[in-house]
Design a protein around this motif. Sequence first.
Motif, PDB file in Angstrom:
ATOM      1  N   LEU A   1      30.293  36.844  25.222  1.00 42.21           N
ATOM      2  CA  LEU A   1      30.961  35.492  25.391  1.00 42.21           C
ATOM      3  C   LEU A   1      28.636  34.684  25.309  1.00 42.21           C
ATOM      4  O   LEU A   1      28.328  34.417  25.975  1.00 42.21           O
ATOM      5  N   SER A   2      29.314  34.165  24.194  1.00 47.38           N
ATOM      6  CA  SER A   2      28.028  32.551  24.100  1.00 47.38           C
ATOM      7  C   SER A   2      28.700  31.673  23.672  1.00 47.38           C
ATOM      8  O   SER A   2      28.403  31.136  23.101  1.00 47.38           O
ATOM      9  N   PRO A   3      28.349  30.345  24.904  1.00 43.81           N
ATOM     10  CA  PRO A   3      27.973  30.744  26.788  1.00 43.81           C
ATOM     11  C   PRO A   3      28.812  31.347  27.376  1.00 43.81           C
ATOM     12  O   PRO A   3      30.654  31.848  26.904  1.00 43.81           O
ATOM     13  N   SER A   4      29.096  31.895  28.275  1.00 45.69           N
ATOM     14  CA  SER A   4      29.945  32.690  28.984  1.00 45.69           C
ATOM     15  C   SER A   4      30.555  31.642  30.381  1.00 45.69           C
ATOM     16  O   SER A   4      32.016  32.075  30.784  1.00 45.69           O
ATOM     17  N   LEU A   5      29.830  30.364  30.479  1.00 43.18           N
ATOM     18  CA  LEU A   5      29.547  29.602  31.220  1.00 43.18           C
ATOM     19  C   LEU A   5      29.497  28.318  30.224  1.00 43.18           C
ATOM     20  O   LEU A   5      28.792  27.888  30.106  1.00 43.18           O
TER      21      LEU A   5
ATOM     22  N   ALA B   1      31.315  23.928  29.296  1.00 42.58           N
ATOM     23  CA  ALA B   1      31.512  22.905  29.960  1.00 42.58           C
ATOM     24  C   ALA B   1      32.814  22.574  28.602  1.00 42.58           C
ATOM     25  O   ALA B   1      33.526  23.066  28.033  1.00 42.58           O
ATOM     26  N   TYR B   2      34.221  21.580  28.977  1.00 44.80           N
ATOM     27  CA  TYR B   2      35.247  20.649  27.930  1.00 44.80           C
ATOM     28  C   TYR B   2      34.112  20.456  26.668  1.00 44.80           C
ATOM     29  O   TYR B   2      33.111  20.113  26.633  1.00 44.80           O
ATOM     30  N   GLY B   3      34.660  20.768  25.707  1.00 46.56           N
ATOM     31  CA  GLY B   3      34.129  20.563  24.648  1.00 46.56           C
ATOM     32  C   GLY B   3      32.651  21.598  23.726  1.00 46.56           C
ATOM     33  O   GLY B   3      32.608  21.205  22.518  1.00 46.56           O
ATOM     34  N   GLN B   4      32.535  22.741  24.709  1.00 48.39           N
ATOM     35  CA  GLN B   4      31.672  23.305  23.882  1.00 48.39           C
ATOM     36  C   GLN B   4      32.194  24.521  23.161  1.00 48.39           C
ATOM     37  O   GLN B   4      33.794  24.667  23.314  1.00 48.39           O
ATOM     38  N   THR B   5      31.715  24.846  22.487  1.00 50.72           N
ATOM     39  CA  THR B   5      31.971  26.258  21.515  1.00 50.72           C
ATOM     40  C   THR B   5      31.806  27.048  21.737  1.00 50.72           C
ATOM     41  O   THR B   5      30.455  27.726  22.464  1.00 50.72           O
ATOM     42  N   VAL B   6      32.978  28.668  22.183  1.00 47.03           N
ATOM     43  CA  VAL B   6      32.684  29.943  22.836  1.00 47.03           C
ATOM     44  C   VAL B   6      32.000  30.778  21.370  1.00 47.03           C
ATOM     45  O   VAL B   6      33.783  30.498  21.458  1.00 47.03           O
ATOM     46  N   ARG B   7      30.925  31.390  21.397  1.00 48.49           N
ATOM     47  CA  ARG B   7      31.522  32.413  20.576  1.00 48.49           C
ATOM     48  C   ARG B   7      31.670  33.573  21.490  1.00 48.49           C
ATOM     49  O   ARG B   7      31.372  33.865  21.978  1.00 48.49           O
ATOM     50  N   ILE B   8      33.005  34.290  20.697  1.00 45.16           N
ATOM     51  CA  ILE B   8      33.471  36.201  20.751  1.00 45.16           C
ATOM     52  C   ILE B   8      32.942  36.801  20.437  1.00 45.16           C
ATOM     53  O   ILE B   8      32.722  37.041  18.576  1.00 45.16           O
ATOM     54  N   GLU B   9      31.993  37.832  20.634  1.00 42.99           N
ATOM     55  CA  GLU B   9      31.238  38.924  19.475  1.00 42.99           C
ATOM     56  C   GLU B   9      31.618  40.021  20.048  1.00 42.99           C
ATOM     57  O   GLU B   9      31.644  40.631  21.213  1.00 42.99           O
ATOM     58  N   ALA B  10      31.943  41.211  19.723  1.00 47.18           N
ATOM     59  CA  ALA B  10      32.660  42.427  19.621  1.00 47.18           C
ATOM     60  C   ALA B  10      32.196  43.690  18.611  1.00 47.18           C
ATOM     61  O   ALA B  10      32.442  43.177  17.572  1.00 47.18           O
TER      62      ALA B  10
ATOM     63  N   GLY C   1      34.316  35.739  16.556  1.00 50.50           N
ATOM     64  CA  GLY C   1      35.374  34.709  16.843  1.00 50.50           C
ATOM     65  C   GLY C   1      34.874  33.939  17.067  1.00 50.50           C
ATOM     66  O   GLY C   1      33.576  33.268  18.129  1.00 50.50           O
ATOM     67  N   GLU C   2      35.929  32.204  17.097  1.00 52.58           N
ATOM     68  CA  GLU C   2      35.350  31.173  18.343  1.00 52.58           C
ATOM     69  C   GLU C   2      36.408  30.123  18.830  1.00 52.58           C
ATOM     70  O   GLU C   2      37.379  29.938  18.000  1.00 52.58           O
ATOM     71  N   PHE C   3      35.962  29.623  19.962  1.00 56.84           N
ATOM     72  CA  PHE C   3      37.230  28.546  20.404  1.00 56.84           C
ATOM     73  C   PHE C   3      36.319  27.791  20.692  1.00 56.84           C
ATOM     74  O   PHE C   3      35.733  27.644  21.148  1.00 56.84           O
ATOM     75  N   THR C   4      36.897  26.239  21.084  1.00 53.97           N
ATOM     76  CA  THR C   4      36.814  25.061  21.516  1.00 53.97           C
ATOM     77  C   THR C   4      36.871  25.296  22.446  1.00 53.97           C
ATOM     78  O   THR C   4      38.306  24.689  23.343  1.00 53.97           O
ATOM     79  N   ILE C   5      36.428  25.049  24.304  1.00 52.22           N
ATOM     80  CA  ILE C   5      37.149  24.804  25.361  1.00 52.22           C
ATOM     81  C   ILE C   5      37.575  23.041  25.493  1.00 52.22           C
ATOM     82  O   ILE C   5      36.829  22.459  25.108  1.00 52.22           O
ATOM     83  N   ASP C   6      38.769  23.448  25.527  1.00 50.51           N
ATOM     84  CA  ASP C   6      39.867  21.527  25.882  1.00 50.51           C
ATOM     85  C   ASP C   6      40.337  21.594  27.222  1.00 50.51           C
ATOM     86  O   ASP C   6      40.462  22.417  27.913  1.00 50.51           O
TER      87      ASP C   6
END
Length: 362
Positions: free
Chosen positions: A236-240, A242-251, A288-293
Amino acid sequence: MKPFFAILTIGMLFLLGGSFAATATDVVYVSGQVTDAHGQPLSNALVAVFNDRNQVVDYAHTDDNGNYILALPVSALHLPQHHSQTFLAQVFDTAGHLVGGLLDFIANPLRAGVHAAAAGVAATTPNPLAKGGIAVGAGVVDQTLFALSTDKQTSVQQQHDRKQPGILILKAIAPGYKDLAGPTSIYWMEEDTFHVAGRTQKATVAWVDPVQLASLNAKEPSHAESNYLTFTQARLSPSLAAYGQTVRIEAFLPTPSVPKVAIVVVARDNRNGLIWQLYPKGDGWYEGEFTIDKRFPVNDQTISVLAYGADEQHPGRRPDVERSILRAGLWDPKKPFLYNPLLVCSRNRADLTLTVLPPTRP
């Protein structure tokens, strides 16, 4: 082999099989390859699969490319015989996927007896493998598996492991090479729908890990394994966040060269139940990616990644499969992942920890 001859041969298989108790849903056509330690195909190697009573269920010699094909009952692969839902990859009119000596498969005069054994009928013919050096019912597999263990608990665990879904017990021999006897694993299953003489037929086909036989003077043993469809890296990038940040998943999920597979890779948050699809980026990587909400609770949560077979007619995610995966508990990070090739195609699950920071106070 050209697809036409493969289709014709499979049609002959079903005609032969019609005189026995086994049906298309009872038998899985299993393909594999035998090579030397350098990856060079070994022709005329002898491969046999045992049931849990250490009796040979089916056997074959490899062709010039080291390929073989076997007809096995689902019980030999420890698959449920009466499953109400099967979520295999669906392919159409690609019977040429089947590799190995199919013509020899039909021409073998002992094939009828082997089909009878595969159908659960007691074999009455003499041991056809005695001259090949494979003993029927001699316990050679158990001796190989448990020879290094004197601990009873370890032996019980090994006996349990060999009966997991998708595991079969195989022995392979070739002159000048060390024998291999032990469990090997399915890395891909699919249901092939094709047309023969104006009729629609179906066949369940599986591929198992390649066998590498070591030469007699080699230090290393013969083995059967691969990392096909096994997550070897994930992040996960990043794995830490905050709300509003986008997290990328790579596998990273290596796929085999045979057959060409179509898969769906998905990730799920164990605390909010959200699921995202990861898309291929090349060379085995999916992203893939998602945004923390507000749907994400604060603190730690597990993002689990796995894969299942795609449907050629309906590309994309398969909600029915994902519901079944959830019911089976395969998403639960608190439970060990049990690979079931009838449901998923990734042989493991990648569990990643995401930490969501609490919102800052004004």
